[in-house]
Design a protein around this motif. Sequence first.
Motif, PDB file in Angstrom:
ATOM      1  N   GLY A   1       0.838  -1.202   0.000  1.00 44.73           N
ATOM      2  CA  GLY A   1       0.000   0.000   0.000  1.00 44.73           C
ATOM      3  C   GLY A   1       0.864   1.240   0.000  1.00 44.73           C
ATOM      4  N   THR A   2       0.296   2.367   0.338  1.00 42.74           N
ATOM      5  CA  THR A   2       0.915   3.701   0.410  1.00 42.74           C
ATOM      6  C   THR A   2       1.923   3.956  -0.707  1.00 42.74           C
ATOM      7  N   THR A   3       3.195   3.645  -0.500  1.00 43.49           N
ATOM      8  CA  THR A   3       4.202   3.960  -1.526  1.00 43.49           C
ATOM      9  C   THR A   3       4.282   2.900  -2.623  1.00 43.49           C
ATOM     10  N   SER A   4       3.567   1.800  -2.470  1.00 44.58           N
ATOM     11  CA  SER A   4       3.488   0.736  -3.489  1.00 44.58           C
ATOM     12  C   SER A   4       4.846   0.170  -3.879  1.00 44.58           C
ATOM     13  N   GLY A   5       5.750   0.050  -2.895  1.00 50.85           N
ATOM     14  CA  GLY A   5       7.039  -0.568  -3.159  1.00 50.85           C
ATOM     15  C   GLY A   5       8.058   0.339  -3.789  1.00 50.85           C
ATOM     16  N   ARG A   6       7.763   1.657  -3.879  1.00 51.72           N
ATOM     17  CA  ARG A   6       8.688   2.596  -4.511  1.00 51.72           C
ATOM     18  C   ARG A   6       9.531   3.369  -3.509  1.00 51.72           C
ATOM     19  N   GLY A   7       9.371   3.148  -2.223  1.00 51.05           N
ATOM     20  CA  GLY A   7      10.122   3.901  -1.217  1.00 51.05           C
ATOM     21  C   GLY A   7       9.532   5.285  -1.042  1.00 51.05           C
ATOM     22  N   HIS A   8      10.269   6.174  -0.387  1.00 54.10           N
ATOM     23  CA  HIS A   8       9.768   7.522  -0.113  1.00 54.10           C
ATOM     24  C   HIS A   8      10.422   8.546  -1.015  1.00 54.10           C
ATOM     25  N   LYS A   9       9.626   9.239  -1.780  1.00 49.87           N
ATOM     26  CA  LYS A   9      10.044  10.343  -2.658  1.00 49.87           C
ATOM     27  C   LYS A   9      11.233   9.969  -3.558  1.00 49.87           C
ATOM     28  N   GLY A  10      11.879  10.938  -4.110  1.00 47.79           N
ATOM     29  CA  GLY A  10      13.030  10.688  -4.969  1.00 47.79           C
ATOM     30  C   GLY A  10      12.645  10.419  -6.422  1.00 47.79           C
ATOM     31  N   GLN A  11      13.662  10.403  -7.281  1.00 49.82           N
ATOM     32  CA  GLN A  11      13.433  10.289  -8.729  1.00 49.82           C
ATOM     33  C   GLN A  11      12.719   8.993  -9.104  1.00 49.82           C
ATOM     34  N   LYS A  12      13.095   7.892  -8.470  1.00 43.81           N
ATOM     35  CA  LYS A  12      12.503   6.604  -8.850  1.00 43.81           C
ATOM     36  C   LYS A  12      11.110   6.400  -8.286  1.00 43.81           C
ATOM     37  N   ALA A  13      10.674   7.287  -7.377  1.00 45.01           N
ATOM     38  CA  ALA A  13       9.325   7.182  -6.828  1.00 45.01           C
ATOM     39  C   ALA A  13       8.316   7.887  -7.724  1.00 45.01           C
ATOM     40  N   ARG A  14       8.796   8.751  -8.596  1.00 48.28           N
ATOM     41  CA  ARG A  14       7.892   9.558  -9.428  1.00 48.28           C
ATOM     42  C   ARG A  14       7.389   8.771 -10.640  1.00 48.28           C
ATOM     43  N   SER A  15       6.248   9.212 -11.120  1.00 49.12           N
ATOM     44  CA  SER A  15       5.703   8.615 -12.337  1.00 49.12           C
ATOM     45  C   SER A  15       6.621   8.974 -13.507  1.00 49.12           C
ATOM     46  N   GLY A  16       7.049   7.968 -14.283  1.00 45.79           N
ATOM     47  CA  GLY A  16       7.958   8.215 -15.401  1.00 45.79           C
ATOM     48  C   GLY A  16       9.376   8.480 -14.958  1.00 45.79           C
ATOM     49  N   GLY A  17       9.651   8.323 -13.656  1.00 44.30           N
ATOM     50  CA  GLY A  17      10.976   8.629 -13.130  1.00 44.30           C
ATOM     51  C   GLY A  17      11.954   7.497 -13.386  1.00 44.30           C
ATOM     52  N   GLY A  18      13.197   7.751 -13.089  1.00 47.74           N
ATOM     53  CA  GLY A  18      14.250   6.762 -13.294  1.00 47.74           C
ATOM     54  C   GLY A  18      15.278   7.302 -14.253  1.00 47.74           C
ATOM     55  N   VAL A  19      16.342   6.556 -14.465  1.00 44.18           N
ATOM     56  CA  VAL A  19      17.415   7.007 -15.341  1.00 44.18           C
ATOM     57  C   VAL A  19      17.547   6.054 -16.519  1.00 44.18           C
ATOM     58  N   ARG A  20      18.136   6.532 -17.581  1.00 41.12           N
ATOM     59  CA  ARG A  20      18.279   5.715 -18.797  1.00 41.12           C
ATOM     60  C   ARG A  20      19.264   4.574 -18.560  1.00 41.12           C
ATOM     61  N   PRO A  21      19.197   3.510 -19.326  1.00 52.78           N
ATOM     62  CA  PRO A  21      20.146   2.409 -19.174  1.00 52.78           C
ATOM     63  C   PRO A  21      21.576   2.903 -19.396  1.00 52.78           C
ATOM     64  N   GLY A  22      22.492   2.468 -18.549  1.00 56.99           N
ATOM     65  CA  GLY A  22      23.889   2.853 -18.685  1.00 56.99           C
ATOM     66  C   GLY A  22      24.258   4.130 -17.946  1.00 56.99           C
ATOM     67  N   PHE A  23      23.256   4.832 -17.371  1.00 58.90           N
ATOM     68  CA  PHE A  23      23.549   6.064 -16.634  1.00 58.90           C
ATOM     69  C   PHE A  23      24.146   5.708 -15.284  1.00 58.90           C
ATOM     70  N   GLU A  24      25.256   6.372 -14.923  1.00 56.08           N
ATOM     71  CA  GLU A  24      25.951   6.039 -13.684  1.00 56.08           C
ATOM     72  C   GLU A  24      25.998   7.223 -12.732  1.00 56.08           C
ATOM     73  N   GLY A  25      24.916   7.992 -12.691  1.00 52.25           N
ATOM     74  CA  GLY A  25      24.814   9.080 -11.725  1.00 52.25           C
ATOM     75  C   GLY A  25      25.747  10.233 -12.014  1.00 52.25           C
ATOM     76  N   GLY A  26      26.102  10.459 -13.246  1.00 55.70           N
ATOM     77  CA  GLY A  26      26.978  11.573 -13.584  1.00 55.70           C
ATOM     78  C   GLY A  26      28.445  11.170 -13.660  1.00 55.70           C
ATOM     79  N   GLN A  27      28.779  10.002 -13.090  1.00 59.32           N
ATOM     80  CA  GLN A  27      30.140   9.469 -13.243  1.00 59.32           C
ATOM     81  C   GLN A  27      30.347   9.140 -14.717  1.00 59.32           C
ATOM     82  N   MET A  28      31.578   9.202 -15.175  1.00 63.99           N
ATOM     83  CA  MET A  28      31.862   8.878 -16.576  1.00 63.99           C
ATOM     84  C   MET A  28      31.474   7.420 -16.835  1.00 63.99           C
ATOM     85  N   PRO A  29      30.540   7.167 -17.754  1.00 66.70           N
ATOM     86  CA  PRO A  29      30.040   5.802 -17.973  1.00 66.70           C
ATOM     87  C   PRO A  29      31.141   4.861 -18.475  1.00 66.70           C
ATOM     88  N   ILE A  30      30.977   3.592 -18.172  1.00 67.25           N
ATOM     89  CA  ILE A  30      31.994   2.599 -18.533  1.00 67.25           C
ATOM     90  C   ILE A  30      32.201   2.526 -20.035  1.00 67.25           C
TER      91      ILE A  30
END
Length: 146
Positions: free
Chosen positions: A28-57
């Motif tokens: 219920g409530t957060t439906s398994g998405r945790g509290h707030k943050g990018q991944k909790a939002r509708s359409g949220g998340g990062v593209r495949p291969g994104f490493e948080g701003g670190q230079m990708p492999i």
Amino acid sequence: MKLHDLKPADNANKNRKRRGRGGSSGLGTTSGRGHKGQKARSGGGVRPGFEGGQMPITRRLPKRGFNNSKFAKTVEIVNLSDIDIKYADGETVNRETLVEKRLIKGNKDLIKVLGEGDFSKKLTFDVDKVSGSAEEKIKKAGSELS
């Protein structure tokens, strides 16, 4: 046993997770998405291969070597047994007739005839490549290669 006696094996059909259906459901409530943050939002998340701003492999590793895929020729294959079924004596086997008789799609660079199956017709072959066993069978049947 009759049709109405049939049922799936135990645990064969698993119920899907029904998210957001009250606190006691466990999802219920957060439906398994945790509290707030990018991944909790509708359409949220990062593209495949994104490493948080670190230079990708993929950019950290050097690009070396040669890949032939850009220059490689693609080959359509046809078996002699299929040609034997679809063609009559005296016909010519080439790209146009093979496409017409639906033995190939005609969207690749080369055509190769393979020697699988029996072959007994007198045909004229105008193709790019012929395997050794196919060439043997074609000559044995009295057909000609051009």
